[in-house]
Design an enzyme around this catalytic site. Structure first.
Site, mmCIF file in Angstrom:
data_model
loop_
_atom_site.group_PDB
_atom_site.id
_atom_site.type_symbol
_atom_site.label_atom_id
_atom_site.label_comp_id
_atom_site.label_asym_id
_atom_site.label_seq_id
_atom_site.Cartn_x
_atom_site.Cartn_y
_atom_site.Cartn_z
ATOM 1 N N LYS A 43 40.573 38.505 28.538
ATOM 2 C CA LYS A 43 40.615 39.280 29.894
ATOM 3 C C LYS A 43 41.851 40.175 29.762
ATOM 4 O O LYS A 43 43.117 39.734 29.594
ATOM 5 C CB LYS A 43 40.870 38.253 31.108
ATOM 6 C CG LYS A 43 40.889 38.941 32.311
ATOM 7 C CD LYS A 43 40.949 38.168 33.868
ATOM 8 C CE LYS A 43 41.048 38.848 34.941
ATOM 9 N NZ LYS A 43 41.098 37.778 36.088
ATOM 10 N N CYS A 70 44.841 33.958 42.637
ATOM 11 C CA CYS A 70 45.326 35.118 43.191
ATOM 12 C C CYS A 70 44.486 35.644 44.576
ATOM 13 O O CYS A 70 45.232 36.023 45.506
ATOM 14 C CB CYS A 70 45.048 36.221 42.318
ATOM 15 S SG CYS A 70 43.501 36.351 41.553
ATOM 16 N N LYS A 115 36.407 40.731 29.321
ATOM 17 C CA LYS A 115 36.359 41.402 30.549
ATOM 18 C C LYS A 115 37.634 42.281 30.513
ATOM 19 O O LYS A 115 38.761 42.008 29.987
ATOM 20 C CB LYS A 115 36.596 40.348 31.718
ATOM 21 C CG LYS A 115 37.012 40.852 32.992
ATOM 22 C CD LYS A 115 37.323 39.847 34.037
ATOM 23 C CE LYS A 115 37.621 40.245 35.201
ATOM 24 N NZ LYS A 115 38.138 39.586 36.339
ATOM 25 N N TYR A 145 27.940 43.290 39.479
ATOM 26 C CA TYR A 145 27.331 43.459 40.709
ATOM 27 C C TYR A 145 26.047 44.395 40.923
ATOM 28 O O TYR A 145 25.380 44.407 41.913
ATOM 29 C CB TYR A 145 28.402 44.320 41.473
ATOM 30 C CG TYR A 145 29.880 43.754 41.372
ATOM 31 C CD1 TYR A 145 30.346 42.782 42.206
ATOM 32 C CD2 TYR A 145 30.759 43.844 40.394
ATOM 33 C CE1 TYR A 145 31.295 41.917 42.133
ATOM 34 C CE2 TYR A 145 31.773 43.379 39.967
ATOM 35 C CZ TYR A 145 32.259 42.192 40.980
ATOM 36 O OH TYR A 145 33.318 41.584 40.825
HETATM 37 C C1 PBG Z 1 40.736 37.265 39.616
HETATM 38 C C2 PBG Z 1 39.693 38.119 39.302
HETATM 39 C C3 PBG Z 1 39.825 39.285 39.105
HETATM 40 C C4 PBG Z 1 38.616 39.744 38.644
HETATM 41 C C5 PBG Z 1 37.883 38.591 38.666
HETATM 42 N N1 PBG Z 1 38.589 37.303 38.886
HETATM 43 C C6 PBG Z 1 40.909 40.354 39.372
HETATM 44 C C7 PBG Z 1 42.183 40.360 38.849
HETATM 45 O O1 PBG Z 1 42.358 39.881 37.716
HETATM 46 O O2 PBG Z 1 43.067 41.198 39.273
HETATM 47 C C8 PBG Z 1 37.948 41.064 38.570
HETATM 48 C C9 PBG Z 1 36.552 41.478 38.610
HETATM 49 C C10 PBG Z 1 36.401 42.603 39.284
HETATM 50 O O3 PBG Z 1 36.811 43.697 38.863
HETATM 51 O O4 PBG Z 1 34.962 42.795 39.166
HETATM 52 N N2 PBG Z 1 41.707 36.579 38.507
HETATM 53 ZN ZN ZN Z 2 43.622 35.779 39.540
#
Ligand code: PBG
Ligand code: ZN
Length: 324
Positions: A195, A122, A248, A313
Site C-alpha cells: 500500500k 484511522c 493499492k 467503487y
Molecule cells: C485506511 C484506508 C484508506 C483507504 C483504504 N483504507 C485511506 C488511507 O490510507 O488514507 C483508501 C481507499 C480509497 O482511496 O479508495 N487505512
Molecule cells: Zn488507516
C-alpha cells in the site's frame, strides 16, 4: 517471416474472431464493492467527491447490499464511520461498533454475501492516523495489538474475511495469532500488502473524514518510487499468514501487480481507489470521456496486469455493463 505473410489484422476482423482470441476477461466474480457505514437510521448521505457513493446507516446498507448481491457481486468491504473518534480509536474495537453492527445485520440478511471488513484505526482516531500516537509518531507494536483485537471483534460479528490496511510491521502475524486463539482459524486475511502513500486516496479521506490531523502517512505507507520493496512487503505478509495480498492503488501501480503475479502463486487483489474512481466520474460528467468504456478499459487493464480480484467503487456499474 513478416509482412505480408504476417497480418495481425486477420484475427481482428470480426467480433466473433476477437472474442475467440481475447486473452483477458473481466467477470462479476472479480469484484469487491467498498461501502461506508455510519450511525443512524434511514440515512443515505451522499459523498460529494464520490458520485453514487453514500455513507449508509445499517438499515439502508442492508438494502444496498441486496442490490449488490442481486447483481451477482460476491463481496463487499466495509469501512466504518463512528459516532465519536478518540485517541485510541476505541469505537473501532467495540462489540457494538458500527462495522460490527453492520456485519451482523448483513450476515443475517444475506448469508451468502462475503462480508470483508477493513481493519485500521484511522477511521476511528481523532488524529486520523492508522495507529496509536506516541511522541508524535505512530507506535508500531501497540498498534498491532489493537488491530488484532479489532480483527477478532469483526470475526465475532461474523466477518467472512478481514483486511488490514494500516501498514504496521508484523500486523498480519499479530492478527493471525489473535484470530487463531479466538477460534477463527478459518477466517482468511486479505492484507493490504503493498500500500503506497498515495494522493489518490483524497476522496476516501473526505468520505471517512480520516485525513491525518498532522503530518502524513509516509512513515508507514510505502514510497511510490519503490517496486522492489513492494515485493518484500508481500513476501513478509505471506510469511506471516496472509491468504490474499493486495496492491493499492491499482492503475498507477500496474507494474507492481504484474511483478507480484509473476512471483507469488496466491490470489492477488488490486484496489482501484477513490481518486482513480472520482477522476473518471468527473471527466465523464464534463462529457470529456465515455464513462462506461473508460471504466471497463481501466478494470480490464488491472486484470491484464495480473490481479484476480478488484476492489472498486465501480462494482455496481460494471456488473450492469457485464450483464447488458
Ligand atoms: C485506511 C484506508 C484508506 C483507504 C483504504 N483504507 C485511506 C488511507 O490510507 O488514507 C483508501 C481507499 C480509497 O482511496 O479508495 N487505512
Ligand atoms: Zn488507516
Amino acid at each position: 517471416m513478416s509482412f505480408p505473410i504476417q497480418r495481425p489484422r486477420r484475427l481482428r476482423a470480426t467480433e466473433t474472431l476477437r472474442r475467440m482470441v481475447r486473452e483477458t476477461s473481466l467477470s462479476v466474480d472479480d469484484l469487491i464493492m467498498p461501502l461506508f457505514v455510519r450511525p443512524g437510521t434511514d440515512v443515505a448521505e451522499p459523498i460529494g467527491s464520490m458520485p453514487g457513493n453514500f455513507r449508509w446507516s445499517v438499515d439502508r446498507l442492508v438494502g444496498e447490499c441486496r442490490e449488490i448481491h442481486a447483481l451477482g457481486i460476491p463481496a463487499v468491504i466495509l469501512f466504518g464511520i463512528p459516532e465519536h473518534k478518540d485517541a485510541t480509536g476505541s469505537e473501532g474495537i467495540a462489540e457494538d461498533g458500527i462495522v460490527q453492527k453492520a456485519t451482523r445485520a448483513l450476515k443475517n440478511a444475506l448469508p451468502e454475501l462475503c462480508v470483508i471488513t477493513d481493519v485500521c484505526l484511522c477511521e476511528y482516531t481523532d488524529h486520523g492516523h492508522c495507529g496509536l500516537i506516541q511522541d508524535r509518531d505512530v507506535a508500531n507494536d501497540p498498534t498491532v495489538e489493537l488491530l488484532a483485537r479489532m480483527a477478532v471483534s469483526h470475526a465475532q460479528a461474523g466477518a467472512d474475511m478481514v483486511a488490514p490496511s494500516d501498514m504496521m510491521d508484523g500486523r498480519v502475524g499479530g492478527i493471525r495469532r489473535a484470530l487463531d486463539s479466538a477460534g477463527f482459524v478459518n477466517t482468511p486475511i486479505m492484507s493490504y500488502a503493498a500500500k503506497f502513500a498515495s494522493a489518490y486516496y483524497g476522496p476516501f479521506r473526505d468520505a471517512a473524514d480520516s485525513a491525518p490531523a498532522f503530518g502524513d502517512r509516509r512513515s508507514y505507507q510505502m514510497d511510490p518510487a519503490n517496486a522492489r520493496e513492494a515485493m518484500r512487503e508481500i513476501e513478509l505478509d505471506l510469511a506471516e499468514g496472509a491468504d490474499i495480498v493486495m496492491v493499492k492503488p491499482a492503475l498507477a501501480y500496474l507494474d507492481i501487480i504484474r511483478e507480484a503475479r509473476a512471483r507469488f502463486d496466491v490470489p492477488i487483489a488490486a484496489y482501484n481507489v477513490s481518486g482513480e474512481f472520482s477522476m473518471v466520474k468527473a471527466a465523464a460528467e464534463k462529457g470529456w470521456i465515455d464513462h462506461d468504456r473508460v471504466m471497463m478499459e481501466s478494470l480490464l487493464s488491472i486484470k491484464r496486469a495480473g490481479a484476480d480480484l478488484i476492489l472498486t467503487y465501480f462494482a455496481k456499474d460494471t456488473a450492469r455493463v457485464l450483464s447488458s
